[in-house]
Design a protein around this motif. Structure first.
Motif, PDB file in Angstrom:
ATOM      1  N   VAL A 336       0.871  -1.176   0.000  1.00 23.65           N
ATOM      2  CA  VAL A 336       0.000   0.000   0.000  1.00 23.65           C
ATOM      3  C   VAL A 336       0.908   1.226   0.000  1.00 23.65           C
ATOM      4  O   VAL A 336       1.633   1.460   0.963  1.00 23.65           O
ATOM      5  N   ARG A 337       0.860   1.992  -1.110  1.00 19.31           N
ATOM      6  CA  ARG A 337       1.718   3.162  -1.271  1.00 19.31           C
ATOM      7  C   ARG A 337       0.843   4.403  -1.431  1.00 19.31           C
ATOM      8  O   ARG A 337      -0.129   4.390  -2.208  1.00 19.31           O
ATOM      9  N   ASN A 338       1.189   5.442  -0.710  1.00 14.77           N
ATOM     10  CA  ASN A 338       0.452   6.698  -0.844  1.00 14.77           C
ATOM     11  C   ASN A 338       1.418   7.840  -1.119  1.00 14.77           C
ATOM     12  O   ASN A 338       2.596   7.798  -0.733  1.00 14.77           O
ATOM     13  N   GLY A 339       0.900   8.850  -1.807  1.00 13.90           N
ATOM     14  CA  GLY A 339       1.687  10.036  -2.084  1.00 13.90           C
ATOM     15  C   GLY A 339       1.617  11.022  -0.937  1.00 13.90           C
ATOM     16  O   GLY A 339       1.102  10.719   0.140  1.00 13.90           O
ATOM     17  N   PRO A 340       2.112  12.227  -1.144  1.00 10.45           N
ATOM     18  CA  PRO A 340       2.049  13.232  -0.087  1.00 10.45           C
ATOM     19  C   PRO A 340       0.625  13.691   0.169  1.00 10.45           C
ATOM     20  O   PRO A 340      -0.236  13.631  -0.708  1.00 10.45           O
ATOM     21  N   SER A 341       0.383  14.134   1.398  1.00 12.35           N
ATOM     22  CA  SER A 341      -0.940  14.621   1.763  1.00 12.35           C
ATOM     23  C   SER A 341      -1.230  15.925   1.022  1.00 12.35           C
ATOM     24  O   SER A 341      -0.361  16.798   0.910  1.00 12.35           O
ATOM     25  N   VAL A 342      -2.472  16.050   0.515  1.00 12.20           N
ATOM     26  CA  VAL A 342      -2.847  17.245  -0.240  1.00 12.20           C
ATOM     27  C   VAL A 342      -3.949  18.037   0.438  1.00 12.20           C
ATOM     28  O   VAL A 342      -4.247  19.154   0.020  1.00 12.20           O
ATOM     29  N   ALA A 343      -4.565  17.501   1.472  1.00 16.88           N
ATOM     30  CA  ALA A 343      -5.659  18.240   2.116  1.00 16.88           C
ATOM     31  C   ALA A 343      -5.915  17.666   3.490  1.00 16.88           C
ATOM     32  O   ALA A 343      -5.735  16.475   3.729  1.00 16.88           O
ATOM     33  N   GLY A 344      -6.364  18.529   4.403  1.00 16.14           N
ATOM     34  CA  GLY A 344      -6.836  18.095   5.711  1.00 16.14           C
ATOM     35  C   GLY A 344      -5.720  17.875   6.701  1.00 16.14           C
ATOM     36  O   GLY A 344      -4.596  17.510   6.324  1.00 16.14           O
ATOM     37  N   PRO A 345      -5.982  18.097   7.988  1.00 15.76           N
ATOM     38  CA  PRO A 345      -4.977  17.859   9.021  1.00 15.76           C
ATOM     39  C   PRO A 345      -4.856  16.384   9.342  1.00 15.76           C
ATOM     40  O   PRO A 345      -5.779  15.606   9.159  1.00 15.76           O
ATOM     41  N   ALA A 346      -3.678  16.018   9.829  1.00  9.07           N
ATOM     42  CA  ALA A 346      -3.448  14.621  10.224  1.00  9.07           C
ATOM     43  C   ALA A 346      -4.119  14.348  11.563  1.00  9.07           C
ATOM     44  O   ALA A 346      -4.168  15.204  12.434  1.00  9.07           O
ATOM     45  N   LEU A 347      -4.632  13.110  11.707  1.00  3.40           N
ATOM     46  CA  LEU A 347      -5.273  12.713  12.956  1.00  3.40           C
ATOM     47  C   LEU A 347      -4.248  12.068  13.878  1.00  3.40           C
ATOM     48  O   LEU A 347      -3.258  11.478  13.430  1.00  3.40           O
ATOM     49  N   PRO A 348      -4.457  12.139  15.183  1.00  6.13           N
ATOM     50  CA  PRO A 348      -3.515  11.513  16.117  1.00  6.13           C
ATOM     51  C   PRO A 348      -3.599   9.994  16.052  1.00  6.13           C
ATOM     52  O   PRO A 348      -4.643   9.427  15.731  1.00  6.13           O
ATOM     53  N   VAL A 361       2.645 -10.562  10.963  1.00  4.15           N
ATOM     54  CA  VAL A 361       3.284 -11.028   9.730  1.00  4.15           C
ATOM     55  C   VAL A 361       4.436 -11.981  10.044  1.00  4.15           C
ATOM     56  O   VAL A 361       4.597 -13.026   9.407  1.00  4.15           O
ATOM     57  N   GLU A 362       5.243 -11.629  11.028  1.00  2.00           N
ATOM     58  CA  GLU A 362       6.390 -12.477  11.369  1.00  2.00           C
ATOM     59  C   GLU A 362       5.958 -13.817  11.946  1.00  2.00           C
ATOM     60  O   GLU A 362       6.683 -14.803  11.819  1.00  2.00           O
ATOM     61  N   LEU A 363       4.812 -13.880  12.595  1.00  2.00           N
ATOM     62  CA  LEU A 363       4.306 -15.163  13.086  1.00  2.00           C
ATOM     63  C   LEU A 363       4.044 -16.143  11.948  1.00  2.00           C
ATOM     64  O   LEU A 363       4.118 -17.352  12.130  1.00  2.00           O
ATOM     65  N   LEU A 364       3.740 -15.612  10.766  1.00  2.00           N
ATOM     66  CA  LEU A 364       3.518 -16.457   9.602  1.00  2.00           C
ATOM     67  C   LEU A 364       4.796 -16.706   8.812  1.00  2.00           C
ATOM     68  O   LEU A 364       4.744 -17.318   7.745  1.00  2.00           O
ATOM     69  N   GLY A 365       5.931 -16.229   9.317  1.00  5.00           N
ATOM     70  CA  GLY A 365       7.189 -16.400   8.608  1.00  5.00           C
ATOM     71  C   GLY A 365       7.409 -15.384   7.519  1.00  5.00           C
ATOM     72  O   GLY A 365       8.274 -15.582   6.650  1.00  5.00           O
ATOM     73  N   GLY A 366       6.652 -14.286   7.554  1.00  7.00           N
ATOM     74  CA  GLY A 366       6.769 -13.260   6.529  1.00  7.00           C
ATOM     75  C   GLY A 366       7.650 -12.103   6.964  1.00  7.00           C
ATOM     76  O   GLY A 366       8.322 -12.140   7.996  1.00  7.00           O
ATOM     77  N   ARG A 367       7.613 -11.043   6.139  1.00 10.68           N
ATOM     78  CA  ARG A 367       8.434  -9.860   6.401  1.00 10.68           C
ATOM     79  C   ARG A 367       7.614  -8.624   6.095  1.00 10.68           C
ATOM     80  O   ARG A 367       6.929  -8.549   5.067  1.00 10.68           O
ATOM     81  N   LEU A 368       7.666  -7.654   6.989  1.00  9.38           N
ATOM     82  CA  LEU A 368       6.923  -6.398   6.826  1.00  9.38           C
ATOM     83  C   LEU A 368       7.909  -5.249   6.760  1.00  9.38           C
ATOM     84  O   LEU A 368       8.823  -5.154   7.583  1.00  9.38           O
ATOM     85  N   GLU A 369       7.702  -4.363   5.770  1.00 11.01           N
ATOM     86  CA  GLU A 369       8.507  -3.159   5.617  1.00 11.01           C
ATOM     87  C   GLU A 369       7.578  -1.958   5.579  1.00 11.01           C
ATOM     88  O   GLU A 369       6.535  -1.987   4.923  1.00 11.01           O
ATOM     89  N   ALA A 370       7.963  -0.908   6.273  1.00 14.19           N
ATOM     90  CA  ALA A 370       7.162   0.313   6.306  1.00 14.19           C
ATOM     91  C   ALA A 370       8.102   1.498   6.428  1.00 14.19           C
ATOM     92  O   ALA A 370       8.988   1.504   7.294  1.00 14.19           O
ATOM     93  N   GLY A 371       7.905   2.496   5.560  1.00 18.20           N
ATOM     94  CA  GLY A 371       8.766   3.660   5.621  1.00 18.20           C
ATOM     95  C   GLY A 371       8.457   4.646   4.519  1.00 18.20           C
ATOM     96  O   GLY A 371       7.633   4.396   3.628  1.00 18.20           O
ATOM     97  N   PRO A 372       9.113   5.810   4.540  1.00 14.41           N
ATOM     98  CA  PRO A 372       8.883   6.837   3.516  1.00 14.41           C
ATOM     99  C   PRO A 372       9.287   6.341   2.133  1.00 14.41           C
ATOM    100  O   PRO A 372      10.225   5.554   1.987  1.00 14.41           O
ATOM    101  N   ALA A 373       8.561   6.838   1.123  1.00 14.54           N
ATOM    102  CA  ALA A 373       8.849   6.470  -0.263  1.00 14.54           C
ATOM    103  C   ALA A 373       8.274   7.542  -1.183  1.00 14.54           C
ATOM    104  O   ALA A 373       7.052   7.747  -1.224  1.00 14.54           O
TER     105      ALA A 373
END
Length: 389
Positions: A336-348, A361-373
């Motif tokens: 799931v990839r999203n671009g920069p925010s264009v409207a509205g304030p961020a929620l806490p 994910v790791e319990l199933l033997g998988g790998r999760l990556e999350a970060g800026p792009a």
């Protein structure tokens, strides 16, 4: 301090037996050659052979007892050598258990000491004075049998006490862990009750009011918004029921919107439709050859997409978002990839969603990556399928 003691104990356990074997062999040779005992009239080669045999018997005493007992008897009768006898008596006190075994050893030791007195009387000279006179015979019996055996019994008693204390400590630790588990279970049940009282009641009211608004409203946009609020609230109640079931450690029925079943496509489409209705531009792209997924993998795919879209709505409102599902030969990749925010304030946010997702994910033997792009953010999970087929 504790680590130093462990290292010292390992060194002692490793080198004690060979070191003692060398010492005994040297002491038997010194005794037979007259350096520390009665000089034997036997050839030096035979004395050396008996010394080496005594050293080997002591080295093998950790796994076999009879060689050191035999070496002690032969060494005393032939050479009047005491080192192997001391080790044999110590090993008897340390390792022999049961009245019958101890009685048998003491009877054998008495027989050997008596035979040694007879040999001393027959040989005469210095050996008779050293081993056959009443006072010296009694002293040698105490030195060869009594004192080493008492020392072995004391060491064994100390080891038994330490073992008993260690077992008791382990039992106490197990009982404490069981008590802590009960306390945690009770706390989970209490949290579940409080969540039900506080959250479920409010969400239920929201669903009821949204349903009433859907019936009474005249504008189409208001009716659609009320329907979305009502369906979202019902989904929240379903998810809350699942969480409460986990807290209470009771099984709950799987809901259709949680991605159960062999194919998560319908659940993903519903998630994307809800996000679009909430104002988030989302498009979906599938790659590879679609095939049914195991239920466990399917639910995890759904959770990844749901958490990622929730984070986009919180932190990047109205950002262009792409959900990509790639079917691989041995797994499935969801991104799931999203671009920069264009409207509205961020929620806490609490910042715990991705952490829990990574654990799932790791319990199933998988790998999760999350970060800026690319001025945006990406959440990518790679899940194996073969292990769960």
């Amino acid at each position: 301090m504790a680590s130093t003691a462990v290292v010292v104990r390992r060194v002692v356990d490793r080198y004690a037996s060979p070191t003692l074997a060398v010492v005994v062999a040297g002491a038997v040779w010194a005794s037979g050659s007259g350096a520390v005992g009665v000089r034997s009239p036997l050839p030096s080669g035979l004395v050396l052979l008996l010394a080496l045999a005594s050293g080997w018997a002591v080295w093998a005493s950790r796994t076999r007892r009879w060689p050191v007992f035999l070496a002690a008897a032969v060494g005393w009768l032939v050479l009047a050598a005491w080192p192997a006898g001391v080790v044999a008596s110590y090993q008897a006190g340390l390792r022999l258990r049961g009245r019958r075994a101890m009685t048998a050893y003491l009877a054998g030791a008495a027989l050997v000491m008596t035979a040694g007195v007879l040999v001393g009387l027959a040989v005469g000279g210095l050996r008779q004075i050293t081993t056959a006179t009443p006072a010296n015979a009694a002293a040698m019996a105490a030195w060869l049998v009594a004192f080493p055996m008492v020392a072995g019994l004391l060491v064994r008693s100390r080891r038994d006490v330490l073992t008993a204390l260690r077992d008791r400590a382990e039992r106490v630790e197990c009982e404490q862990e069981a008590r802590a588990d009960r306390v945690r279970a009770e706390e989970r049940a209490r949290i579940a009750r409080e969540m039900h009282d506080v959250v479920a009641h409010r969400v239920s009211l929201m669903v009821v009011h949204a349903g009433a608004l859907e019936v009474t409203a005249t504008e189409r946009a208001t009716v659609e918004a009320a329907a979305l609020i009502r369906s979202t609230g019902r989904q929240a109640l379903t998810d809350l029921r699942e969480v409460l079931g986990v807290l209470r450690q009771t099984p709950v029925a799987r809901s259709a919107d949680s991605g159960s079943g062999d194919d998560p496509l319908r659940g993903l489409d519903e998630l994307i439709r809800e996000s679009r209705a909430a104002g988030l531009p989302v498009r979906r792209r599938d790659e590879g050859d679609p095939r049914p997924l195991p239920a466990t993998v399917s639910r995890t795919v759904y959770r990844v997409v749901r958490e990622a879209l929730t984070n986009v709505r919180k932190h990047a409102p109205a950002a262009e978002t792409t959900v990509c599902l790639r079917h691989l030969a041995d797994g499935v990749e969801v991104a799931v990839r999203n671009g920069p925010s264009v409207a509205g304030p961020a929620l806490p946010g609490a910042g715990l969603g991705l952490l829990g997702l990574q654990e799932r994910v790791e319990l199933l033997g998988g790998r999760l990556e999350a970060g800026p792009a690319d001025d945006g953010f990406i959440v990518r999970a790679l899940l194996p399928v073969a292990e769960w087929s």
